[in-house]
Design a protein around this motif. Structure first.
Motif, PDB file in Angstrom:
ATOM      1  N   ILE A   1       0.843  -1.202   0.000  1.00 39.48           N
ATOM      2  CA  ILE A   1       0.000   0.000   0.000  1.00 39.48           C
ATOM      3  C   ILE A   1       0.875   1.247   0.000  1.00 39.48           C
ATOM      4  O   ILE A   1       0.599   2.229  -0.706  1.00 39.48           O
ATOM      5  N   PHE A   2       1.968   1.206   0.785  1.00 42.63           N
ATOM      6  CA  PHE A   2       2.908   2.333   0.816  1.00 42.63           C
ATOM      7  C   PHE A   2       3.446   2.632  -0.576  1.00 42.63           C
ATOM      8  O   PHE A   2       3.433   3.777  -1.039  1.00 42.63           O
ATOM      9  N   SER A   3       3.938   1.602  -1.272  1.00 38.02           N
ATOM     10  CA  SER A   3       4.543   1.831  -2.590  1.00 38.02           C
ATOM     11  C   SER A   3       3.515   2.346  -3.585  1.00 38.02           C
ATOM     12  O   SER A   3       3.803   3.260  -4.376  1.00 38.02           O
ATOM     13  N   LYS A   4       2.309   1.781  -3.536  1.00 31.38           N
ATOM     14  CA  LYS A   4       1.258   2.188  -4.478  1.00 31.38           C
ATOM     15  C   LYS A   4       0.828   3.634  -4.241  1.00 31.38           C
ATOM     16  O   LYS A   4       0.759   4.446  -5.172  1.00 31.38           O
ATOM     17  N   TYR A   5       0.549   3.983  -2.992  1.00 28.77           N
ATOM     18  CA  TYR A   5      -0.037   5.295  -2.720  1.00 28.77           C
ATOM     19  C   TYR A   5       0.984   6.410  -2.625  1.00 28.77           C
ATOM     20  O   TYR A   5       0.646   7.575  -2.820  1.00 28.77           O
ATOM     21  N   PHE A   6       2.238   6.095  -2.362  1.00 28.80           N
ATOM     22  CA  PHE A   6       3.278   7.109  -2.494  1.00 28.80           C
ATOM     23  C   PHE A   6       3.413   7.496  -3.963  1.00 28.80           C
ATOM     24  O   PHE A   6       3.561   8.678  -4.297  1.00 28.80           O
ATOM     25  N   TYR A   7       3.384   6.491  -4.840  1.00 30.39           N
ATOM     26  CA  TYR A   7       3.459   6.808  -6.271  1.00 30.39           C
ATOM     27  C   TYR A   7       2.197   7.552  -6.724  1.00 30.39           C
ATOM     28  O   TYR A   7       2.280   8.524  -7.486  1.00 30.39           O
ATOM     29  N   MET A   8       1.033   7.086  -6.257  1.00 31.85           N
ATOM     30  CA  MET A   8      -0.211   7.751  -6.626  1.00 31.85           C
ATOM     31  C   MET A   8      -0.236   9.207  -6.163  1.00 31.85           C
ATOM     32  O   MET A   8      -0.822  10.067  -6.815  1.00 31.85           O
ATOM     33  N   ALA A   9       0.421   9.488  -5.024  1.00 35.62           N
ATOM     34  CA  ALA A   9       0.490  10.868  -4.527  1.00 35.62           C
ATOM     35  C   ALA A   9       1.213  11.765  -5.522  1.00 35.62           C
ATOM     36  O   ALA A   9       0.834  12.929  -5.728  1.00 35.62           O
ATOM     37  N   SER A  10       2.254  11.235  -6.137  1.00 41.63           N
ATOM     38  CA  SER A  10       2.990  12.039  -7.123  1.00 41.63           C
ATOM     39  C   SER A  10       2.105  12.370  -8.318  1.00 41.63           C
ATOM     40  O   SER A  10       2.204  13.463  -8.893  1.00 41.63           O
ATOM     41  N   MET A  11       1.231  11.431  -8.680  1.00 41.79           N
ATOM     42  CA  MET A  11       0.370  11.642  -9.846  1.00 41.79           C
ATOM     43  C   MET A  11      -0.819  12.543  -9.527  1.00 41.79           C
ATOM     44  O   MET A  11      -1.105  13.505 -10.260  1.00 41.79           O
ATOM     45  N   THR A  12      -1.529  12.255  -8.442  1.00 42.24           N
ATOM     46  CA  THR A  12      -2.753  13.007  -8.145  1.00 42.24           C
ATOM     47  C   THR A  12      -2.461  14.449  -7.728  1.00 42.24           C
ATOM     48  O   THR A  12      -3.215  15.356  -8.057  1.00 42.24           O
ATOM     49  N   SER A  13      -1.373  14.665  -6.990  1.00 42.84           N
ATOM     50  CA  SER A  13      -1.077  16.009  -6.491  1.00 42.84           C
ATOM     51  C   SER A  13      -0.186  16.828  -7.424  1.00 42.84           C
ATOM     52  O   SER A  13      -0.297  18.056  -7.459  1.00 42.84           O
ATOM     53  N   TYR A  14       0.708  16.169  -8.190  1.00 49.23           N
ATOM     54  CA  TYR A  14       1.736  16.921  -8.901  1.00 49.23           C
ATOM     55  C   TYR A  14       1.823  16.646 -10.397  1.00 49.23           C
ATOM     56  O   TYR A  14       2.647  17.257 -11.084  1.00 49.23           O
ATOM     57  N   PHE A  15       0.985  15.746 -10.916  1.00 55.36           N
ATOM     58  CA  PHE A  15       1.043  15.455 -12.343  1.00 55.36           C
ATOM     59  C   PHE A  15       0.713  16.694 -13.177  1.00 55.36           C
ATOM     60  O   PHE A  15       1.343  16.952 -14.209  1.00 55.36           O
ATOM     61  N   THR A  16      -0.278  17.476 -12.713  1.00 56.00           N
ATOM     62  CA  THR A  16      -0.622  18.701 -13.452  1.00 56.00           C
ATOM     63  C   THR A  16       0.554  19.675 -13.469  1.00 56.00           C
ATOM     64  O   THR A  16       0.872  20.269 -14.505  1.00 56.00           O
ATOM     65  N   PHE A  17       1.214  19.840 -12.315  1.00 54.03           N
ATOM     66  CA  PHE A  17       2.367  20.732 -12.246  1.00 54.03           C
ATOM     67  C   PHE A  17       3.512  20.216 -13.128  1.00 54.03           C
ATOM     68  O   PHE A  17       4.232  21.006 -13.756  1.00 54.03           O
TER      69      PHE A  17
END
Length: 409
Positions: free
Chosen positions: A241-257
């Protein structure tokens, strides 16, 4: 057991699709509301001159309030199911939504997102119990139907934010309150079914043939494992869960930036590309549960985490078109993990659906929040592009899935 209605007996033996789709649609509305928060980050960053660290703190506060309470809510509702809690959670989200629409400073924003996080912490454990109750034994399918609603809502939110909020301003976030009211109406109906179909604890009395059948259907479908093995397996699942959601955090919060910074796209264009990624996440979610039911959850967990690694490693090194294509592929693969992980965990510890759902949803949200804060700080001191290069290695942690014990029927 005279106080058990026929409907209650039916719900334990047959899949109640009307309830599954209703709770899934409620999950869609709940997560759509939540997804408005990261979707308006570029707007909030401009309006209040926020740093990436402050953006990360907003996510951290939201995710921590959504995560810390969930295991406790789940543990409590396992012992004291409360159908009204579904609507109560949505009331908190509605209040937080209206507050963020008219927030005037950074701290007001933090208070607003914490209310939405509290609503999420109340909603998810009890909603997972409803899905489990309506599954008719098809637990993987039921969890996927429930999860796909949430992921679909998470995908639609940024698109609606791009169409409604970005062109017109922060106050237009309040329009999403209409969806919260709709969710309240649906959850009230689901709550009535839930209240009528909660199977009471058996009393010490001779069981009839039908009661014996129900009692046997509630028993674990796998051989009991030693406590140390169960604890080790839960630890492995939390690492995944850590590996999945740490990566997902990069996408959901910073992919637009990332897209704005590297390729010079507009804010609205970046939201559309984020929608494409999140839509692929929603599509991939529906596959994880049924495939886990058929081929085994350990296989699906292994493939869904580690299988995304080649694409995450390639993403920071390609142009805009291939970045979007790779993001969609990553979303499809990595999203199939959560349903399989959650059902695998409930098989490890049967009878504790609320607690397990609260623990894993809570840990997932917590990792997303911590990841967002850490990555925001890292982005301020390096660059957004560097953040994506580092996060690309996270799915390699999926190799630890090989240590999960085999669940024998």
């Amino acid at each position: 057991m005279k106080n058990q209605s026929p409907a209650a007996s039916l719900s334990t033996n047959q899949t109640v699709y009307s309830i599954l789709f209703a709770i899934s649609f409620s999950h869609l509305l709940n997560d759509l509301i939540q997804s408005v928060i990261p979707a308006v980050y570029p707007l909030l960053k401009t309006n209040y001159a926020l740093s990436f660290t402050q953006i990360g703190i907003i996510t951290l506060v939201f995710q921590l309030t959504a995560s810390i309470l969930q295991p406790f809510v789940g543990l409590y509702t396992d012992k004291n199911p409360n159908p009204k809690s579904l609507a109560l959670g949505m009331l908190f989200s509605l209040l937080g939504l209206l507050c963020i629409a008219f927030a005037s400073n950074f701290y007001y924003i933090l208070a607003s997102v914490s209310l939405i996080g509290m609503g999420s912490s109340i909603f998810h454990p009890e909603a997972s119990r409803v899905a489990h109750l309506a599954s008719g034994g098809k637990k993987g399918l039921a969890q996927s139907i429930f999860q796909v609603g949430g992921n679909a809502g998470g995908a639609i939110g940024p698109l609606l934010a791009a169409l409604i909020v970005i062109p017109h301003g922060q106050n237009y976030i309040s329009w999403f309150g209409i969806l919260a009211v709709l969710a309240l109406f649906i959850l009230t109906i689901v709550g009535k079914w839930y209240g009528a179909n909660i199977i009471p604890k058996p009393i010490k009395a001779p069981l009839s043939n039908s009661s014996k059948a129900l009692d046997q259907s509630a028993q674990p479908t796998h051989k009991a494992l030693p406590k140390k093995t169960i604890a080790f397996a839960i630890g492995i699942l939390l690492v995944l869960i850590f590996s999945k959601y740490f990566y997902m955090a990069s996408m959901t919060s910073y992919f637009t930036f990332y897209l704005i910074d590297k390729f010079g796209v507009s804010v609205q264009e970046s939201q559309i590309y984020l929608f494409a990624f999140l839509a692929s996440v929603a599509a991939g979610t529906i596959l994880g549960g049924p495939l886990g039911d058929r081929y085994g959850r350990k296989v699906i967990i292994w493939i869904s985490i580690l299988g995304a690694a080649p694409f995450t490693l390639l993403l920071p090194h390609v142009g805009l078109e291939f970045t979007i294509i790779l993001a969609i592929i990553i979303g499809l693969i990595i999203s199939s993990a959560f349903s399989a992980i959650l059902v695998y965990a409930t098989d490890l510890i049967p009878g504790k659906v609320g607690m397990i759902a609260g623990l894993f949803f809570g840990f997932a949200f917590g990792m997303g929040g911590i990841g967002s804060a850490v990555l925001g700080y890292l982005a301020d001191h390096t660059s957004i592009e560097y953040v994506f290069k580092i996060c690309a290695y996270l799915p390699l942690i999926g190799v630890v899935a090989s240590f999960l014990p085999k669940m024998e029927k």
